[in-house]
Write an enzyme that holds these catalytic residues in place. Structure first.
Site, PDB file in Angstrom:
ATOM      1  N   HIS A 291      20.577  39.396  88.288  1.00  0.00           N
ATOM      2  CA  HIS A 291      20.499  38.420  89.372  1.00  0.00           C
ATOM      3  C   HIS A 291      19.227  37.575  89.287  1.00  0.00           C
ATOM      4  O   HIS A 291      18.251  37.940  88.624  1.00  0.00           O
ATOM      5  CB  HIS A 291      20.551  39.120  90.734  1.00  0.00           C
ATOM      6  CG  HIS A 291      19.383  40.049  90.952  1.00  0.00           C
ATOM      7  ND1 HIS A 291      18.143  39.597  91.360  1.00  0.00           N
ATOM      8  CD2 HIS A 291      19.268  41.392  90.811  1.00  0.00           C
ATOM      9  CE1 HIS A 291      17.321  40.617  91.453  1.00  0.00           C
ATOM     10  NE2 HIS A 291      17.967  41.730  91.130  1.00  0.00           N
TER      11      HIS A 291
ATOM     12  N   THR B 137      14.329  36.768  93.886  1.00  0.00           N
ATOM     13  CA  THR B 137      14.201  36.860  95.341  1.00  0.00           C
ATOM     14  C   THR B 137      12.711  36.827  95.686  1.00  0.00           C
ATOM     15  O   THR B 137      11.849  36.915  94.804  1.00  0.00           O
ATOM     16  CB  THR B 137      14.806  38.164  95.876  1.00  0.00           C
ATOM     17  OG1 THR B 137      13.972  39.265  95.469  1.00  0.00           O
ATOM     18  CG2 THR B 137      16.220  38.385  95.352  1.00  0.00           C
TER      19      THR B 137
ATOM     20  N   TRP C 275      11.086  39.176  97.053  1.00  0.00           N
ATOM     21  CA  TRP C 275      10.497  40.462  96.676  1.00  0.00           C
ATOM     22  C   TRP C 275      10.282  40.569  95.169  1.00  0.00           C
ATOM     23  O   TRP C 275       9.349  41.228  94.722  1.00  0.00           O
ATOM     24  CB  TRP C 275      11.359  41.615  97.187  1.00  0.00           C
ATOM     25  CG  TRP C 275      11.114  41.908  98.645  1.00  0.00           C
ATOM     26  CD1 TRP C 275      10.403  41.143  99.531  1.00  0.00           C
ATOM     27  CD2 TRP C 275      11.570  43.049  99.358  1.00  0.00           C
ATOM     28  NE1 TRP C 275      10.388  41.738 100.769  1.00  0.00           N
ATOM     29  CE2 TRP C 275      11.105  42.914 100.694  1.00  0.00           C
ATOM     30  CE3 TRP C 275      12.346  44.161  99.039  1.00  0.00           C
ATOM     31  CZ2 TRP C 275      11.384  43.859 101.685  1.00  0.00           C
ATOM     32  CZ3 TRP C 275      12.630  45.101 100.018  1.00  0.00           C
ATOM     33  CH2 TRP C 275      12.144  44.955 101.323  1.00  0.00           C
TER      34      TRP C 275
ATOM     35  N   GLN D 163      13.098  46.608  95.367  1.00  0.00           N
ATOM     36  CA  GLN D 163      14.189  46.107  96.204  1.00  0.00           C
ATOM     37  C   GLN D 163      15.298  47.139  96.404  1.00  0.00           C
ATOM     38  O   GLN D 163      15.735  47.363  97.521  1.00  0.00           O
ATOM     39  CB  GLN D 163      14.796  44.839  95.577  1.00  0.00           C
ATOM     40  CG  GLN D 163      13.905  43.636  95.700  1.00  0.00           C
ATOM     41  CD  GLN D 163      14.606  42.380  95.206  1.00  0.00           C
ATOM     42  OE1 GLN D 163      15.065  41.580  96.008  1.00  0.00           O
ATOM     43  NE2 GLN D 163      14.682  42.216  93.899  1.00  0.00           N
ATOM     44  N   GLY D 164      15.779  47.718  95.281  1.00  0.00           N
ATOM     45  CA  GLY D 164      16.822  48.722  95.404  1.00  0.00           C
ATOM     46  C   GLY D 164      18.041  48.224  96.140  1.00  0.00           C
ATOM     47  O   GLY D 164      18.652  47.222  95.800  1.00  0.00           O
TER      48      GLY D 164
ATOM     49  N   ARG E 241      22.124  39.280  96.496  1.00  0.00           N
ATOM     50  CA  ARG E 241      21.449  38.540  95.437  1.00  0.00           C
ATOM     51  C   ARG E 241      22.317  38.403  94.180  1.00  0.00           C
ATOM     52  O   ARG E 241      22.177  37.430  93.439  1.00  0.00           O
ATOM     53  CB  ARG E 241      20.103  39.175  95.099  1.00  0.00           C
ATOM     54  CG  ARG E 241      20.107  40.649  94.687  1.00  0.00           C
ATOM     55  CD  ARG E 241      18.689  41.168  94.672  1.00  0.00           C
ATOM     56  NE  ARG E 241      18.525  42.548  94.255  1.00  0.00           N
ATOM     57  CZ  ARG E 241      18.558  43.591  95.074  1.00  0.00           C
ATOM     58  NH1 ARG E 241      18.791  43.401  96.369  1.00  0.00           N
ATOM     59  NH2 ARG E 241      18.361  44.826  94.615  1.00  0.00           N
TER      60      ARG E 241
ATOM     61  N   GLU F  99      21.484  48.340  92.251  1.00  0.00           N
ATOM     62  CA  GLU F  99      20.242  48.908  91.720  1.00  0.00           C
ATOM     63  C   GLU F  99      20.042  50.311  92.288  1.00  0.00           C
ATOM     64  O   GLU F  99      20.695  50.716  93.266  1.00  0.00           O
ATOM     65  CB  GLU F  99      19.063  47.997  92.103  1.00  0.00           C
ATOM     66  CG  GLU F  99      17.709  48.402  91.539  1.00  0.00           C
ATOM     67  CD  GLU F  99      17.701  48.438  90.021  1.00  0.00           C
ATOM     68  OE1 GLU F  99      18.123  49.481  89.467  1.00  0.00           O
ATOM     69  OE2 GLU F  99      17.281  47.449  89.402  1.00  0.00           O
TER      70      GLU F  99
ATOM     71  N   ARG G 208       3.559  58.971  91.831  1.00  0.00           N
ATOM     72  CA  ARG G 208       2.974  59.138  90.508  1.00  0.00           C
ATOM     73  C   ARG G 208       3.851  60.038  89.632  1.00  0.00           C
ATOM     74  O   ARG G 208       4.061  59.776  88.442  1.00  0.00           O
ATOM     75  CB  ARG G 208       1.566  59.730  90.596  1.00  0.00           C
ATOM     76  CG  ARG G 208       0.543  58.851  91.281  1.00  0.00           C
ATOM     77  CD  ARG G 208       0.360  57.525  90.603  1.00  0.00           C
ATOM     78  NE  ARG G 208       0.262  57.619  89.142  1.00  0.00           N
ATOM     79  CZ  ARG G 208       0.186  56.565  88.339  1.00  0.00           C
ATOM     80  NH1 ARG G 208       0.204  55.341  88.850  1.00  0.00           N
ATOM     81  NH2 ARG G 208       0.083  56.718  87.040  1.00  0.00           N
TER      82      ARG G 208
END
Length: 243
Positions: free
Chosen positions: A10, A13, A15, A22-23, A59, A83, A104
């Protein structure tokens, strides 16, 4: 057999521009050419596709509408093409999360940790493997052969199987471009799949055991093509990836 998958990421955006996770967050594209899709529109113009699949997130649907609006009504929306779900990390950046111990651990080994309220690596891989198996079945049908690789593998049952353990790596080759030879049809059969960067990386690693998830990177609005050839056809020299 001459079948291609065009995997499209896509466009941009807000973000993406801010480097936020985004996920499953359902953000729109940046307006107009700020979405970075002008080149994609030119690349897809006039290209015929036997089938079109798109993530149900906004998106991706907007990317298809911007690049090829004529294909939108016939596209099959599939939430399995979303995603990875980053849970409470969505909307966050690396700088915001870098001191989080769980983050982490996830960065170092995503199979060993799961984002809070998010999706485990195992769940992400299972759903992408499922839809990928269905694409392979469709590819096999389009090719008009009993098996993509002239083997005895049953691609219709791949939804619950790790593809890298089942799919013969010699049957799929990934190239940025493929020169025509006398033995190849002039016009291949193509599937268009509009999805997300992580999904594209995972599909490529599932189909090519020598690739890790991190070996494939496609920028917003980029295209990764997968070329399916039967064993025994002329070898094509592998070129450097063009991301």
């Amino acid at each position: 057999m001459n079948v291609e998958w065009w995997l499209v990421r896509h466009g941009l955006t807000a973000w993406n521009a801010e480097r936020r996770y985004q996920g499953h967050s359902d953000l729109p594209l940046l307006p107009g050419e700020a979405s970075g899709l002008a080149e994609l529109r030119r690349e897809l113009a006039g290209v015929d596709f036997a089938a079109v699949y798109v993530s149900d997130l906004r998106r991706c649907r907007e990317t298809l509408a911007w690049a090829r609006p004529d294909l939108l009504d016939g596209a099959q929306q599939d939430p399995r093409l979303r995603e990875m779900n980053f849970g409470r990390w969505e909307g966050q950046t690396y700088e915001m999360l870098k001191d989080n111990e769980r983050y982490r651990t996830w960065i170092d080994d995503p199979q060993a940790a799961t984002p809070p309220d998010g999706e485990s690596w195992q769940a992400f891989e299972a759903r992408v493997s499922g839809v990928c198996g269905e694409f392979l079945t469709r590819t096999e049908a389009l090719a008009g052969s009993d098996s993509i690789s002239n083997s005895n593998s049953s691609f219709g049952s791949l939804a619950n199987v790790r593809l890298r353990e089942t799919f013969p790596p010699s049957a799929v080759r990934l190239y940025p471009s493929l020169p025509l030879t006398a033995s190849q049809p002039l016009e291949p059969t193509r599937l268009l799949i509009v999805t997300h960067g992580g999904v594209i990386s995972l599909i490529c690693s599932l189909l090519q055991p020598n690739l890790s998830f991190w070996d494939t990177r496609v920028g917003p609005g980029g295209v990764k093509r997968l070329y399916f050839r039967e064993e025994g056809e002329p070898e094509v020299e592998k070129e450097a990836y063009d991301e």
